[in-house]
Design an enzyme around this catalytic site. Structure first.
Site, PDB file in Angstrom:
ATOM      1  N   HIS A   1       0.844  -1.206   0.000  1.00  0.00           N
ATOM      2  CA  HIS A   1       0.000   0.000   0.000  1.00  0.00           C
ATOM      3  C   HIS A   1       0.872   1.247   0.000  1.00  0.00           C
ATOM      4  O   HIS A   1       1.751   1.385   0.837  1.00  0.00           O
ATOM      5  CB  HIS A   1      -0.942   0.001   1.211  1.00  0.00           C
ATOM      6  CG  HIS A   1      -2.162  -0.837   0.995  1.00  0.00           C
ATOM      7  ND1 HIS A   1      -3.359  -0.578   1.615  1.00  0.00           N
ATOM      8  CD2 HIS A   1      -2.366  -1.910   0.206  1.00  0.00           C
ATOM      9  CE1 HIS A   1      -4.252  -1.475   1.203  1.00  0.00           C
ATOM     10  NE2 HIS A   1      -3.678  -2.305   0.367  1.00  0.00           N
TER      11      HIS A   1
ATOM     12  N   TYR B   1      -9.603   5.890   6.805  1.00  0.00           N
ATOM     13  CA  TYR B   1      -9.800   6.297   8.208  1.00  0.00           C
ATOM     14  C   TYR B   1     -10.841   7.410   8.209  1.00  0.00           C
ATOM     15  O   TYR B   1     -10.694   8.387   7.460  1.00  0.00           O
ATOM     16  CB  TYR B   1      -8.494   6.823   8.804  1.00  0.00           C
ATOM     17  CG  TYR B   1      -7.482   5.730   9.101  1.00  0.00           C
ATOM     18  CD1 TYR B   1      -7.433   5.142  10.357  1.00  0.00           C
ATOM     19  CD2 TYR B   1      -6.587   5.301   8.130  1.00  0.00           C
ATOM     20  CE1 TYR B   1      -6.515   4.130  10.643  1.00  0.00           C
ATOM     21  CE2 TYR B   1      -5.662   4.293   8.408  1.00  0.00           C
ATOM     22  CZ  TYR B   1      -5.639   3.723   9.672  1.00  0.00           C
ATOM     23  OH  TYR B   1      -4.724   2.726   9.948  1.00  0.00           O
TER      24      TYR B   1
ATOM     25  N   PRO C   1      -5.234   0.952  18.509  1.00  0.00           N
ATOM     26  CA  PRO C   1      -4.934   0.407  17.178  1.00  0.00           C
ATOM     27  C   PRO C   1      -4.966   1.422  16.035  1.00  0.00           C
ATOM     28  O   PRO C   1      -4.619   1.078  14.902  1.00  0.00           O
ATOM     29  CB  PRO C   1      -6.031  -0.646  16.975  1.00  0.00           C
ATOM     30  CG  PRO C   1      -7.146  -0.232  17.864  1.00  0.00           C
ATOM     31  CD  PRO C   1      -6.530   0.459  19.029  1.00  0.00           C
TER      32      PRO C   1
ATOM     33  N   LYS D   1       0.190   0.339  15.091  1.00  0.00           N
ATOM     34  CA  LYS D   1       1.575   0.265  15.569  1.00  0.00           C
ATOM     35  C   LYS D   1       1.874  -0.905  16.504  1.00  0.00           C
ATOM     36  O   LYS D   1       3.048  -1.229  16.718  1.00  0.00           O
ATOM     37  CB  LYS D   1       1.941   1.572  16.300  1.00  0.00           C
ATOM     38  CG  LYS D   1       2.032   2.770  15.377  1.00  0.00           C
ATOM     39  CD  LYS D   1       3.243   2.687  14.474  1.00  0.00           C
ATOM     40  CE  LYS D   1       3.214   3.645  13.336  1.00  0.00           C
ATOM     41  NZ  LYS D   1       3.196   3.007  12.006  1.00  0.00           N
TER      42      LYS D   1
ATOM     43  N   TYR E   1       3.243   6.890   9.902  1.00  0.00           N
ATOM     44  CA  TYR E   1       2.444   5.722   9.519  1.00  0.00           C
ATOM     45  C   TYR E   1       3.307   4.609   8.928  1.00  0.00           C
ATOM     46  O   TYR E   1       3.117   3.436   9.250  1.00  0.00           O
ATOM     47  CB  TYR E   1       1.334   6.118   8.531  1.00  0.00           C
ATOM     48  CG  TYR E   1       0.250   5.077   8.466  1.00  0.00           C
ATOM     49  CD1 TYR E   1      -0.866   5.131   9.299  1.00  0.00           C
ATOM     50  CD2 TYR E   1       0.358   3.994   7.586  1.00  0.00           C
ATOM     51  CE1 TYR E   1      -1.844   4.150   9.264  1.00  0.00           C
ATOM     52  CE2 TYR E   1      -0.614   3.005   7.544  1.00  0.00           C
ATOM     53  CZ  TYR E   1      -1.709   3.089   8.381  1.00  0.00           C
ATOM     54  OH  TYR E   1      -2.672   2.099   8.346  1.00  0.00           O
TER      55      TYR E   1
HETATM   56  C1  PHB Z   1      -6.690  -3.932  10.564  1.00  0.00           C
HETATM   57  O1  PHB Z   1      -6.674  -4.207   9.352  1.00  0.00           O
HETATM   58  O2  PHB Z   1      -7.098  -4.759  11.409  1.00  0.00           O
HETATM   59  C2  PHB Z   1      -6.222  -2.611  10.984  1.00  0.00           C
HETATM   60  C3  PHB Z   1      -5.656  -1.750  10.051  1.00  0.00           C
HETATM   61  C4  PHB Z   1      -5.231  -0.498  10.440  1.00  0.00           C
HETATM   62  C5  PHB Z   1      -5.374  -0.105  11.750  1.00  0.00           C
HETATM   63  C6  PHB Z   1      -5.929  -0.950  12.691  1.00  0.00           C
HETATM   64  C7  PHB Z   1      -6.351  -2.215  12.306  1.00  0.00           C
HETATM   65  O3  PHB Z   1      -4.978   1.145  12.104  1.00  0.00           O
END
Ligand code: PHB
Ligand code: APR
Length: 394
Positions: free
Chosen positions: A72, A202, A294, A298, A385
């Site tokens: 990505h 997000y 989450p 990280k 990130y």
């Molecule tokens: C996930 O795919 O479970 C996931 C991805 C990004 C995040 C948290 C969880 O920031």
């Protein structure tokens, strides 16, 4: 029983350490409280930084990730009815992340270390406590088939997660802890439907945060912010999809493919750091030493950076009789941990609904507008990130 490095916990931290040490001829025994099937079945995170991907390659457990993982090059942030993209390579000198589930990483490490290399891992063998870690011969007391046993080691790696016993073996006046609990949780749903967008989305919405993630081109992982006391039983699949779509910009909501759940669960959000991470010959790594919410993806990556430092410190001890890196482990690991704790806290604060205060909401939207329209702002998000660099440690 005796080994060189006794490892408590067979999550990503414990398995990665065991595998790296084994390739260097250093003997380990993993003690894990749960069954192998249970550990393998847990649905967890799925975004891998380049530092972690490289460590998995060094562990010769990265082949399937390189074949099946999705590279990505950016993420989307939705707010105020808009969808803005942050490009990673242009803001980080070419860096990217890999989308590949922790469940798959755990599977790959178990296969390489246990099935193929014959590494020792004792499942359903919970550690009870660690003793004598201030001597040259620390011991792990554990239980197996109803009997109490002990594992004598040169070193103990506490890779037993947040609720593990390694950290709890330290008297409270010798460890300092920092913590924060956020006043909400994440309700997560895994479903075999194509993801709504090619990259993660997000979402800051007045009804609460949402996240569109994925495990593959045909498997999606979605999350919505929920209250702390919410329960999975309160949610039908339809109610979940409805609420997710209400939080997405309309053109994205229109592209959501709905399907039945494969799994649904609630994750609480915490920040937690223990200091130090070394007590004589006992080392804490991964969730045993720190937890992040989450939002920045990280947690898993911090487990990997701890193992990078710990592995190199143990290698210097066994190959060159050096103790200096062991002594520096806690400091070096914590420097990176704190930066990710800060980013995860900030990114969580930016995207979630904390209260009904209209001023707070306008400030969040204004900050998002600023960040996504400024090169400096995009760089702040992108470089955190994709993962801050590991320090040289040799
Ligand atoms: C996930 O795919 O479970 C996931 C991805 C990004 C995040 C948290 C969880 O920031
Ligand atoms: N004895 C033996 N094993 C134990 C004990 C004990 N007393 N207590 C816990 N464990 C095991 C757990 O069952 C679990 O399998 O330790 C393991 C810890 O694994 P994780 O919780 O996955 O932690 P870690 O390996 O540090 O992985 C990093 O960060 O953000 C998260 O999702 C990410 O789970 C990942 C974690």
């Amino acid at each position: 029983m005796r080994t060189q490095v006794g490892i408590i916990g067979s999550g990503p931290s414990g398995l990665l350490l065991a595998r790296l040490l084994h390739l260097q001829g250093i003997e380990t025994v993993i003690l894990e409280g749960r069954s192998r099937e249970y550990v393998q079945g847990r649905i967890r995170a799925g975004v891998i930084e380049q530092g972690m991907a490289n460590l998995l390659r060094e562990a010769r457990a990265g082949e399937r990730m390189d074949r099946e993982g999705l590279v990505h090059e950016g993420i989307n942030i939705a707010f105020d009815g808009r969808l803005e993209r942050i490009d990673f390579p242009t803001h980080t000198n070419g860096k990217v992340v890999m989308v590949y589930g922790q469940t798959e990483i755990t599977y790959d490490l178990m296969k390489a270390h246990i099935d193929e290399a014959g590494g020792i891992a004792q499942y359903e063998s919970p550690a009870i406590r660690v003793e004598d870690y201030h001597t040259d011969s620390p011991r792990i007391l554990y239980e197996q088939n109803g009997e109490q046993k002990e594992l004598l080691c040169d070193f103990v790696a506490g890779c037993d997660g947040f609720h593990g016993v390694a950290r709890q073996s330290i008297p409270s006046d010798q460890i300092k802890t920092f913590q924060r609990t956020y006043p909400f949780g994440w309700l997560g749903m895994l479903s075999d439907v194509p993801p709504v967008r090619d990259e993660l989305v997000y979402v800051n919405h007045e009804r609460g945060f949402a996240l569109c993630s994925m495990r593959s081109h045909t498997r999606s992982r979605y999350y919505i912010q929920c209250t702390m006391d919410d329960k999975v039983e309160n949610w039908t699949d339809d109610a979940f999809w409805e609420e997710l779509c209400r939080r997405l910009p309309p053109e994205a909501a229109a592209d959501v493919t709905r399907g039945p759940r494969l799994e649904m669960s609630i994750t609480p959000l915490h920040s937690f750091v223990a200091e130090p991470l070394r007590f004589g010959r006992l080392f804490l790594a991964g969730d045993a030493g720190h937890i992040v919410p989450p939002t920045g993806a990280k947690g898993l990556n911090l487990a990997a950076s701890d193992i990078y430092y710990l592995f190199r410190a143990l290698l210097a001890y066994y190959k060159e009789e050096r103790r200096d890196l062991l002594e520096r482990y806690s400091e070096a690991a914590l420097r990176r941990v704190w930066k990710a704790v800060r980013f995860s806290w900030w990114y969580t604060s930016l995207l979630h609904k904390f209260d009904d205060d209209a001023m707070n909401r306008r400030l969040q939207i204004s900050e998002l507008e600023y960040l996504t329209s400024s090169e400096a702002g995009q760089t702040v998000i992108a470089e955190n990130y994709v993962g801050l660099p590991y320090e040289r440690f040799e």
